[in-house]
Design an enzyme around this catalytic site. Structure first.
Site, PDB file in Angstrom:
ATOM      1  N   LYS A 194       0.805  -1.229   0.000  1.00 29.43           N
ATOM      2  CA  LYS A 194       0.000   0.000   0.000  1.00 29.43           C
ATOM      3  C   LYS A 194       0.836   1.277   0.000  1.00 29.43           C
ATOM      4  O   LYS A 194       0.478   2.272   0.633  1.00 29.43           O
ATOM      5  CB  LYS A 194      -0.956   0.009   1.204  1.00 29.43           C
ATOM      6  CG  LYS A 194      -1.974  -1.114   1.165  1.00 29.43           C
ATOM      7  CD  LYS A 194      -2.850  -1.191   2.381  1.00 29.43           C
ATOM      8  CE  LYS A 194      -2.165  -1.858   3.538  1.00 29.43           C
ATOM      9  NZ  LYS A 194      -3.068  -2.322   4.585  1.00 29.43           N
ATOM     10  N   ASP A 229      -5.768  -6.855   9.907  1.00 29.95           N
ATOM     11  CA  ASP A 229      -7.092  -6.204   9.988  1.00 29.95           C
ATOM     12  C   ASP A 229      -8.238  -7.141   9.583  1.00 29.95           C
ATOM     13  O   ASP A 229      -9.349  -7.036  10.109  1.00 29.95           O
ATOM     14  CB  ASP A 229      -7.145  -4.889   9.172  1.00 29.95           C
ATOM     15  CG  ASP A 229      -6.661  -5.015   7.743  1.00 29.95           C
ATOM     16  OD1 ASP A 229      -6.160  -6.091   7.372  1.00 29.95           O
ATOM     17  OD2 ASP A 229      -6.772  -4.024   6.988  1.00 29.95           O
TER      18      ASP A 229
END
Ligand code: BGC
Length: 493
Positions: A194, A229
């Site tokens: 990311k 997550d």
């Protein structure tokens, strides 16, 4: 007669029949726009995801999952063991913290849990955006920033939050990057994704990095659970609903995890799990098998900080959809004059067009696509004719359709793997996929394409049993719950 000219052009096409006193609306079509059409057609063709392609992707996902469960490095999918043995039951009690690092923001949260009767008594959270330079800085700088945010937040504890005397505050640490987990509270960073490129942390235990930073802050807290997550989302959603079996994140990045039987994990060596089940973090962003790619994807990948990696993520997640579209429009501007004779300067800036811009443009239902025009003007400085705007919307739709469809196929790949192993477990009853992430939450077309793929692949009957449920910000509470189930202190849940 006044002509409602929507664009400068070489000829006009009447769009509505002339009524007395009402000037006909005319649409200007630039003859050179025609030359853009082949680019759009090629984009649509190269990114197409008809049912056979989706079927192939879903099957390849299943096969790659098995290969990744058999041996480490057996496939693109890392199939990381989470060391989560017990899923939250609802009995968890006490004060727990969660720390969430995974994208442009980091979040700190505290929750007071009251067991089956009282459940979540109180929560509080704070969110801080991560300065851009820290994404490219040193590990020490990044972890110091996080630890100081946590220290400031912890100072404000009071009210309904209560820690029994003599105990250290426990944290569930959500770290949303590929980590080779070595226990429930330790794990080695495999690589950043990311857009993060932090030096000095690859190959290190991220909990140790956090502990050292907390020590430098004089903060006495203990990480009891390190979770991805997806794992936090699954735990958080499972707290409320026993049918949750899979969790997916579709935000800046993407990933999925699911509940797996221990005996279906050949590569697992070591102590048997107490419950016989665990959560596996697939790290599906690295999947690449059978994905239809365009020249724009290839160029974007080559220019990225991790070329050749995270190909699924680069075709379906929020960090990339806008950038793919920008590359398409740049080509159309350079070769096809979509925005006139000169190429808008800003269009050449990487990431100038973001996925929320695509989303906003796709919500414009007006005849003249006025919002599309303003977004193009404000964001990339492009003056656009109506024809150009239509092409922009169609190009965005091609990119978003592929993204949503592939995400749906990925989900089906996971579900069918679980069903193959235990017939009836998934398709024969209600099964919930907990979903989080801004892309899914805010992009209606993306959501629709995702669900369309799931329904097409599974058929109407079976897909009725599959509930995709938005579980907003569930990963924070989920991580705190996992800190509770893995608490170092005696507990009876
Ligand atoms: C990371 C995953 C994470 C996902 C969603 C990916 O880039 O590799 O670990 O779960 O983003 O945040």
């Amino acid at each position: 007669m006044s002509v409602n000219s929507l664009a400068v052009g070489s000829f006009y096409v009447s769009r509505s029949r002339s009524r007395r006193g009402v000037p006909p609306i005319r649409m200007a079509v630039r003859s050179n726009i025609v030359s853009v059409a082949p680019f759009l057609t090629k984009l649509q063709r190269d990114s197409a995801t008809p049912l056979p392609v989706l079927r192939y992707v879903a099957d390849a996902m299943t096969t790659d999952m098995r290969a990744g469960l058999a041996t480490d490095g057996g496939s693109d999918l890392k199939m990381i063991l989470s060391y989560v043995d017990c899923l939250p039951s609802g009995n968890e009690k006490g004060l727990f913290y969660a720390l969430d690092l995974g994208g442009t923001n980091f979040r700190v949260l505290r929750v007071q849990l009251g067991g089956k009767q009282e459940r979540v008594i109180a929560t509080e959270f704070e969110q801080v955006s991560i300065p851009q330079e820290l994404m490219f800085g040193t590990s020490e700088e990044l972890f110091d920033f996080i630890a100081s945010g946590l220290a400031n937040f912890a100072k404000k504890e009071g009210g309904k939050f209560h820690l029994p005397h003599g105990r250290i505050r426990e944290i569930g640490f959500t770290f949303s990057f590929p980590v080779k987990q070595t226990s429930i509270d330790s794990g080695i960073l495999i690589k950043w994704t990311k857009g993060f490129a932090v030096s000095g942390s690859a190959g290190r235990d991220v909990v140790a990095c956090l502990n050292e930073a907390m020590e430098r802050q004089g903060l006495d807290m203990r990480v009891s659970a390190l979770v991805n997550d997806t794992v936090g989302t699954l735990a958080g959603a499972r707290y409320w609903d026993d049918d949750v079996m899979v969790a997916v994140i579709l935000g800046t990045g993407t990933n999925a995890c699911y509940v797996e039987r221990i005996d279906a994990i050949p590569k697992l060596r070591g102590p048997e799990s107490f419950s016989g089940r665990t959560i596996v973090n697939t790290e599906w962003g690295a999947f690449s098998n059978g994905i239809p790619l365009t020249e724009y994807d290839r160029d974007m990948d080559a220019a990225s900080i991790n070329p050749g990696e995270q190909i699924f993520e680069k075709t379906i997640s929020g960090m990339y959809l806008g950038e793919i579209a920008r590359r398409v429009l740049l080509k159309m501007a350079e070769v096809g004059d979509i925005f006139g004779k000169s190429v808008p300067e800003k269009l050449s800036t990487p990431s100038a067009l973001r996925t929320p811009d695509l989303c906003a443009m796709q919500q414009d239902n007006s005849d003249d696509l006025q919002s599309v025009g303003s977004i193009l003007y404000n964001v990339v400085g492009a003056e656009s004719s109506l024809s150009a705007r239509k092409i922009v919307v169609e190009a965005s739709d091609a990119i978003v359709k592929r993204g949503g469809h592939l995400a749906g196929a990925g989900i089906v790949g996971i579900l069918q793997k679980m069903e193959e192993d235990s017939s009836g477990l998934i398709f024969g009853k209600r099964t919930v996929v907990a979903m989080d992430g801004g892309l899914y939450e805010h992009y209606p077309q993306y959501r629709r394409y995702l669900k369309e793929a799931v329904t097409e692949l599974l058929g109407l009957e079976i897909s009725k049993n599959i509930v995709i449920e938005h579980s907003k910000d569930g990963s924070g509470i989920g991580a705190a719950l996992l800190a509770a189930t893995n608490s170092k202190y005696d507990h009876d849940y």
